[in-house]
Write an enzyme that holds these catalytic residues in place. Sequence first.
Site, PDB file in Angstrom:
ATOM      1  N   GLU A   1      12.387  29.487 -29.114  1.00  0.00           N
ATOM      2  CA  GLU A   1      11.540  29.479 -30.309  1.00  0.00           C
ATOM      3  C   GLU A   1      10.115  29.089 -29.978  1.00  0.00           C
ATOM      4  O   GLU A   1       9.865  28.046 -29.361  1.00  0.00           O
ATOM      5  CB  GLU A   1      12.116  28.519 -31.377  1.00  0.00           C
ATOM      6  CG  GLU A   1      11.243  28.487 -32.635  1.00  0.00           C
ATOM      7  CD  GLU A   1      11.909  27.917 -33.877  1.00  0.00           C
ATOM      8  OE1 GLU A   1      13.114  27.621 -33.847  1.00  0.00           O
ATOM      9  OE2 GLU A   1      11.194  27.778 -34.891  1.00  0.00           O
TER      10      GLU A   1
ATOM     11  N   GLU B   1      20.413  22.253 -30.643  1.00  0.00           N
ATOM     12  CA  GLU B   1      19.029  22.259 -30.167  1.00  0.00           C
ATOM     13  C   GLU B   1      18.894  21.327 -28.967  1.00  0.00           C
ATOM     14  O   GLU B   1      19.399  20.202 -28.992  1.00  0.00           O
ATOM     15  CB  GLU B   1      18.091  21.801 -31.290  1.00  0.00           C
ATOM     16  CG  GLU B   1      18.061  22.781 -32.456  1.00  0.00           C
ATOM     17  CD  GLU B   1      17.065  22.388 -33.540  1.00  0.00           C
ATOM     18  OE1 GLU B   1      16.271  21.438 -33.329  1.00  0.00           O
ATOM     19  OE2 GLU B   1      17.087  23.034 -34.596  1.00  0.00           O
TER      20      GLU B   1
ATOM     21  N   LYS C   1      25.567  26.323 -32.814  1.00  0.00           N
ATOM     22  CA  LYS C   1      24.278  26.249 -32.109  1.00  0.00           C
ATOM     23  C   LYS C   1      23.784  24.810 -32.099  1.00  0.00           C
ATOM     24  O   LYS C   1      23.891  24.111 -33.113  1.00  0.00           O
ATOM     25  CB  LYS C   1      23.233  27.156 -32.780  1.00  0.00           C
ATOM     26  CG  LYS C   1      21.841  27.056 -32.150  1.00  0.00           C
ATOM     27  CD  LYS C   1      20.940  28.206 -32.523  1.00  0.00           C
ATOM     28  CE  LYS C   1      20.260  28.100 -33.843  1.00  0.00           C
ATOM     29  NZ  LYS C   1      19.406  26.893 -34.028  1.00  0.00           N
TER      30      LYS C   1
ATOM     31  N   ASP D   1      20.327  25.697 -39.890  1.00  0.00           N
ATOM     32  CA  ASP D   1      20.065  24.484 -40.675  1.00  0.00           C
ATOM     33  C   ASP D   1      18.688  24.592 -41.349  1.00  0.00           C
ATOM     34  O   ASP D   1      18.278  23.700 -42.092  1.00  0.00           O
ATOM     35  CB  ASP D   1      20.215  23.202 -39.838  1.00  0.00           C
ATOM     36  CG  ASP D   1      19.227  23.119 -38.695  1.00  0.00           C
ATOM     37  OD1 ASP D   1      18.534  24.122 -38.416  1.00  0.00           O
ATOM     38  OD2 ASP D   1      19.151  22.044 -38.054  1.00  0.00           O
ATOM     39  N   SER D   2      18.010  25.731 -41.138  1.00  0.00           N
ATOM     40  CA  SER D   2      16.838  26.064 -41.954  1.00  0.00           C
ATOM     41  C   SER D   2      17.256  26.118 -43.420  1.00  0.00           C
ATOM     42  O   SER D   2      16.403  26.128 -44.312  1.00  0.00           O
ATOM     43  CB  SER D   2      16.231  27.399 -41.513  1.00  0.00           C
ATOM     44  OG  SER D   2      17.229  28.389 -41.380  1.00  0.00           O
TER      45      SER D   2
ATOM     46  N   ASP E   1      24.783  26.494 -37.305  1.00  0.00           N
ATOM     47  CA  ASP E   1      23.986  25.422 -36.702  1.00  0.00           C
ATOM     48  C   ASP E   1      24.692  24.083 -36.835  1.00  0.00           C
ATOM     49  O   ASP E   1      25.268  23.789 -37.885  1.00  0.00           O
ATOM     50  CB  ASP E   1      22.645  25.318 -37.440  1.00  0.00           C
ATOM     51  CG  ASP E   1      21.485  25.757 -36.584  1.00  0.00           C
ATOM     52  OD1 ASP E   1      21.587  25.683 -35.341  1.00  0.00           O
ATOM     53  OD2 ASP E   1      20.474  26.187 -37.162  1.00  0.00           O
TER      54      ASP E   1
HETATM   55  O1  KIV Z   1      17.848  27.129 -38.461  1.00  0.00           O
HETATM   56  C1  KIV Z   1      17.432  28.257 -38.168  1.00  0.00           C
HETATM   57  O2  KIV Z   1      17.249  29.151 -39.008  1.00  0.00           O
HETATM   58  C2  KIV Z   1      17.154  28.522 -36.759  1.00  0.00           C
HETATM   59  C3  KIV Z   1      16.439  29.792 -36.420  1.00  0.00           C
HETATM   60  C4  KIV Z   1      15.029  29.700 -36.810  1.00  0.00           C
HETATM   61  C5  KIV Z   1      16.610  30.159 -35.005  1.00  0.00           C
HETATM   62  O3  KIV Z   1      17.476  27.728 -35.934  1.00  0.00           O
END
Ligand code: KIV
Length: 266
Positions: A183, A116, A114, A45-46, A84
Amino acid sequence: MKKITVLDVQRFKDEGRKITMLTAYDVQIARILDACEVDMILVGDSLGNVVLGFENTLPVSMDDMVRHTQAVVRGRASAFVVADMPFMSYQTSCEDALRNAGRLIKEAGAEAVKVEGGVNVAPVIRAIAQADIPVMAHIGLTPQSVHRMGGFRVQGRAEQQRQKLIADAMAVEEAGAFSVVLECIPSELAAEITQRISIPTIGIGAGRECDGQVLVINDVLGLSGPFRPKFVKQYVQLEDIIKKAACDYIEEVRGGLFPGDEYCMK
Ligand code: KIV
């Protein structure tokens, strides 16, 4: 190359072979990373800050994640694709979490999702894993918690935080996560967590003792502007290369040099 599965990811840890993961958000980068035989591609989600220009990851929607995951899946052949779950797609209830995880698998073609969090998201991890969807956890600096953390800062330096992160790692393993991202935590804490749990740890700013490493592809390529966290290694400066190509093109068009005869139809 043989298709990577969730079983391979665990086997790599068991055999002591380092696991590689990079982010991708589109088909071309996914195709290139796959050709390099990266083990896992993360549609992070970056996306929010790296590609869409937001200040952080919070505005990213499920539809954004589905669209970009579909593009990445079209570009890969072998890599294991993890998508994510964006902010508020799993925090509201286990039902919402399951429905949204299902979209990333069914509509987008991801092989894992994924989330968090640690102890606080263990029920969500359990619910998704019980539906046979592999879940990667993410603890330490969790960008979706930016407002609680008061910014993006190293986690786990104080003893209380350190104990909390160890408890988080154990909770996500117990809940059924197949792996966990660590992280921005001290290397020595990441090493201890990696020893204490049997699922693979994937580090970003967590030292070399993790079972694997992940970086944001735009950071690796020198395409994320002037801000560079300490843990990022920039392997190439693409911004300068792209600037030069674009400037050359503009100059040639303005000077009547492009298109030359070889680019013109007869
Ligand atoms: O969203 C993302 O790119 C991430 C990585 C930095 C692990 O969660």
